[in-house]
Design a protein around this motif. Structure first.
Motif, PDB file in Angstrom:
ATOM      1  N   ALA A 188    -113.209 -12.668 -20.707  1.00  0.00           N
ATOM      2  CA  ALA A 188    -111.782 -12.489 -21.000  1.00  0.00           C
ATOM      3  C   ALA A 188    -111.416 -11.015 -20.938  1.00  0.00           C
ATOM      4  N   VAL A 189    -111.960 -10.309 -19.940  1.00  0.00           N
ATOM      5  CA  VAL A 189    -111.786  -8.862 -19.890  1.00  0.00           C
ATOM      6  C   VAL A 189    -110.324  -8.455 -19.731  1.00  0.00           C
ATOM      7  N   ALA A 190    -109.560  -9.173 -18.926  1.00  0.00           N
ATOM      8  CA  ALA A 190    -108.152  -8.810 -18.742  1.00  0.00           C
ATOM      9  C   ALA A 190    -107.364  -9.002 -20.035  1.00  0.00           C
ATOM     10  N   TYR A 191    -107.554 -10.136 -20.668  1.00  0.00           N
ATOM     11  CA  TYR A 191    -106.864 -10.421 -21.926  1.00  0.00           C
ATOM     12  C   TYR A 191    -107.202  -9.362 -22.979  1.00  0.00           C
ATOM     13  N   ASP A 192    -108.493  -9.124 -23.184  1.00  0.00           N
ATOM     14  CA  ASP A 192    -108.903  -8.154 -24.201  1.00  0.00           C
ATOM     15  C   ASP A 192    -108.378  -6.750 -23.888  1.00  0.00           C
ATOM     16  N   ALA A 193    -108.401  -6.372 -22.619  1.00  0.00           N
ATOM     17  CA  ALA A 193    -107.917  -5.041 -22.235  1.00  0.00           C
ATOM     18  C   ALA A 193    -106.427  -4.892 -22.540  1.00  0.00           C
ATOM     19  N   THR A 194    -105.644  -5.938 -22.281  1.00  0.00           N
ATOM     20  CA  THR A 194    -104.210  -5.844 -22.561  1.00  0.00           C
ATOM     21  C   THR A 194    -103.944  -5.757 -24.050  1.00  0.00           C
ATOM     22  N   PRO A 243    -102.176 -16.142 -21.667  1.00  0.00           N
ATOM     23  CA  PRO A 243    -103.226 -16.514 -22.626  1.00  0.00           C
ATOM     24  C   PRO A 243    -104.636 -16.307 -22.099  1.00  0.00           C
ATOM     25  N   MET A 244    -105.575 -16.397 -23.031  1.00  0.00           N
ATOM     26  CA  MET A 244    -106.985 -16.241 -22.701  1.00  0.00           C
ATOM     27  C   MET A 244    -107.575 -17.527 -22.128  1.00  0.00           C
ATOM     28  N   VAL A 245    -106.854 -18.626 -22.186  1.00  0.00           N
ATOM     29  CA  VAL A 245    -107.366 -19.912 -21.707  1.00  0.00           C
ATOM     30  C   VAL A 245    -107.759 -19.801 -20.234  1.00  0.00           C
ATOM     31  N   GLY A 246    -108.818 -20.489 -19.833  1.00  0.00           N
ATOM     32  CA  GLY A 246    -109.295 -20.420 -18.459  1.00  0.00           C
ATOM     33  C   GLY A 246    -110.089 -19.153 -18.236  1.00  0.00           C
ATOM     34  N   ARG A 247    -111.024 -18.895 -19.128  1.00  0.00           N
ATOM     35  CA  ARG A 247    -111.826 -17.672 -19.058  1.00  0.00           C
ATOM     36  C   ARG A 247    -112.535 -17.555 -17.713  1.00  0.00           C
ATOM     37  N   VAL A 248    -112.525 -16.330 -17.195  1.00  0.00           N
ATOM     38  CA  VAL A 248    -113.128 -16.058 -15.890  1.00  0.00           C
ATOM     39  C   VAL A 248    -114.103 -14.894 -16.047  1.00  0.00           C
ATOM     40  N   ILE A 305     -97.766  -8.890 -31.166  1.00  0.00           N
ATOM     41  CA  ILE A 305     -98.898  -9.765 -31.427  1.00  0.00           C
ATOM     42  C   ILE A 305    -100.056  -9.315 -30.545  1.00  0.00           C
ATOM     43  N   SER A 306    -101.085  -8.818 -31.180  1.00  0.00           N
ATOM     44  CA  SER A 306    -102.289  -8.385 -30.501  1.00  0.00           C
ATOM     45  C   SER A 306    -103.312  -9.518 -30.596  1.00  0.00           C
ATOM     46  N   SER A 307    -104.554  -9.178 -30.784  1.00  0.00           N
ATOM     47  CA  SER A 307    -105.620 -10.168 -30.892  1.00  0.00           C
ATOM     48  C   SER A 307    -106.856  -9.466 -31.430  1.00  0.00           C
ATOM     49  N   ILE A 308    -107.741 -10.235 -32.027  1.00  0.00           N
ATOM     50  CA  ILE A 308    -109.016  -9.636 -32.404  1.00  0.00           C
ATOM     51  C   ILE A 308    -109.757  -9.154 -31.164  1.00  0.00           C
ATOM     52  N   GLY A 309    -109.348  -9.663 -29.981  1.00  0.00           N
ATOM     53  CA  GLY A 309    -109.950  -9.219 -28.724  1.00  0.00           C
ATOM     54  C   GLY A 309    -109.694  -7.754 -28.413  1.00  0.00           C
ATOM     55  N   ALA A 310    -108.756  -7.135 -29.121  1.00  0.00           N
ATOM     56  CA  ALA A 310    -108.494  -5.706 -28.918  1.00  0.00           C
ATOM     57  C   ALA A 310    -109.666  -4.860 -29.371  1.00  0.00           C
ATOM     58  N   ILE A 336    -105.980 -19.529 -32.987  1.00  0.00           N
ATOM     59  CA  ILE A 336    -104.966 -20.357 -33.636  1.00  0.00           C
ATOM     60  C   ILE A 336    -104.997 -21.727 -32.969  1.00  0.00           C
ATOM     61  N   ALA A 337    -104.997 -22.774 -33.765  1.00  0.00           N
ATOM     62  CA  ALA A 337    -105.004 -24.133 -33.205  1.00  0.00           C
ATOM     63  C   ALA A 337    -103.641 -24.425 -32.595  1.00  0.00           C
ATOM     64  N   ASN A 338    -103.587 -24.512 -31.278  1.00  0.00           N
ATOM     65  CA  ASN A 338    -102.357 -24.879 -30.581  1.00  0.00           C
ATOM     66  C   ASN A 338    -102.717 -25.476 -29.229  1.00  0.00           C
ATOM     67  N   ASP A 339    -101.704 -25.879 -28.458  1.00  0.00           N
ATOM     68  CA  ASP A 339    -101.997 -26.583 -27.204  1.00  0.00           C
ATOM     69  C   ASP A 339    -102.676 -25.702 -26.163  1.00  0.00           C
ATOM     70  N   ARG A 340    -102.475 -24.388 -26.218  1.00  0.00           N
ATOM     71  CA  ARG A 340    -103.129 -23.499 -25.259  1.00  0.00           C
ATOM     72  C   ARG A 340    -104.641 -23.426 -25.475  1.00  0.00           C
ATOM     73  N   HIS A 341    -105.059 -23.620 -26.706  1.00  0.00           N
ATOM     74  CA  HIS A 341    -106.479 -23.486 -27.007  1.00  0.00           C
ATOM     75  C   HIS A 341    -107.214 -24.824 -27.054  1.00  0.00           C
ATOM     76  N   ALA A 342    -106.537 -25.893 -26.733  1.00  0.00           N
ATOM     77  CA  ALA A 342    -107.146 -27.209 -26.823  1.00  0.00           C
ATOM     78  C   ALA A 342    -108.372 -27.338 -25.921  1.00  0.00           C
ATOM     79  N   ALA A 343    -108.382 -26.600 -24.802  1.00  0.00           N
ATOM     80  CA  ALA A 343    -109.490 -26.716 -23.854  1.00  0.00           C
ATOM     81  C   ALA A 343    -110.666 -25.807 -24.184  1.00  0.00           C
ATOM     82  N   LEU A 344    -110.508 -24.926 -25.168  1.00  0.00           N
ATOM     83  CA  LEU A 344    -111.589 -24.000 -25.496  1.00  0.00           C
ATOM     84  C   LEU A 344    -112.706 -24.707 -26.243  1.00  0.00           C
ATOM     85  N   PRO A 345    -113.942 -24.276 -26.049  1.00  0.00           N
ATOM     86  CA  PRO A 345    -115.037 -24.878 -26.807  1.00  0.00           C
ATOM     87  C   PRO A 345    -114.894 -24.595 -28.298  1.00  0.00           C
ATOM     88  N   ALA A 346    -115.369 -25.498 -29.124  1.00  0.00           N
ATOM     89  CA  ALA A 346    -115.250 -25.331 -30.580  1.00  0.00           C
ATOM     90  C   ALA A 346    -115.919 -24.040 -31.015  1.00  0.00           C
TER      91      ALA A 346
END
Length: 195
Positions: free
Chosen positions: A149-155, A91-96, A137-142, A185-195
């Motif tokens: 989130a360069v690694a996530y978006d690149a994948t 996941p994209m959580v924990g952006r670096v 399942i891709s992402s709008i990050g594509a 998507i609202a789920n437990d992985r994204h709970a830590a992301l800023p609104a």
């Protein structure tokens, strides 16, 4: 979906579990994949309680031998494989930020998100009959960058490029290949992301 068999990767929770439940409610027999056996047992129990015929398909999607064995097992148990949903993802959580990104994290993202999609699609396509379907399942990050989130978006960009090429190659076998690019998507992985 009656009489069809679907394999959903990364289906222990969140989007993958919801996809598996929907396919099952529409009549498919569902094999749910993930690397965590305990999480898969909980997912299968949830699906069975919801009236879905489901089995666990444990495997690390970045490992070719495990993927090949998983697909063989699904076909041995259920007699066929009609649908593959490539949902497993780091996941994209924990952006670096880019300059702090560890190359090992880059490699892990590609191993699961892109290599996993490739390995699962190849293994599934080898056993699918005409009329089979692969959905990744891709992402709008594509196509729309996320900060740090360069690694996530690149994948996810790799998934979309591979999807187009795979669709051309598998069309003669009448296997459809598509990608879906959801936003947040609202789920437990994204709970830590800023609104």
């Amino acid at each position: 979906m009656d009489g069809r068999v679907a394999l959903v990767t990364g289906a222990g929770r969140n989007i993958g579990l919801a996809i598996a439940e929907r396919l099952g409610r529409d009549g498919a027999v569902v094999a749910v994949n993930g690397p965590d056996a305990g999480e898969l047992d909980d997912a299968v129990a949830h699906l069975v309680t919801a009236g879905v015929t489901a089995t666990a398909a444990p495997a690390d999607v970045s490992d070719r031998d495990q993927v090949d064995a998983m697909v063989r097992d699904v076909v041995a148990r259920h007699g066929r494989l009609d649908v593959l949903v490539n949902n497993a993802s780091v996941p994209m959580v924990g952006r670096v930020p880019l300059l702090e990104l560890d190359p090992d994290d880059w490699e892990r993202s590609f191993a699961v998100n892109a290599r996993g999609m490739f390995l699962c699609t190849v293994a599934a396509a080898r056993v699918m009959r005409a009329g089979g379907a692969v959905v990744s399942i891709s992402s709008i990050g594509a196509t729309r960058a996320h900060r740090s989130a360069v690694a996530y978006d690149a994948t996810k960009g790799a998934i979309e490029a591979a999807t187009r090429a795979m669709a051309l190659e598998l069309a003669p076998a009448r296997i459809r290949v598509n990608a879906v690019a959801p936003g947040a998507i609202a789920n437990d992985r994204h709970a830590a992301l800023p609104a």
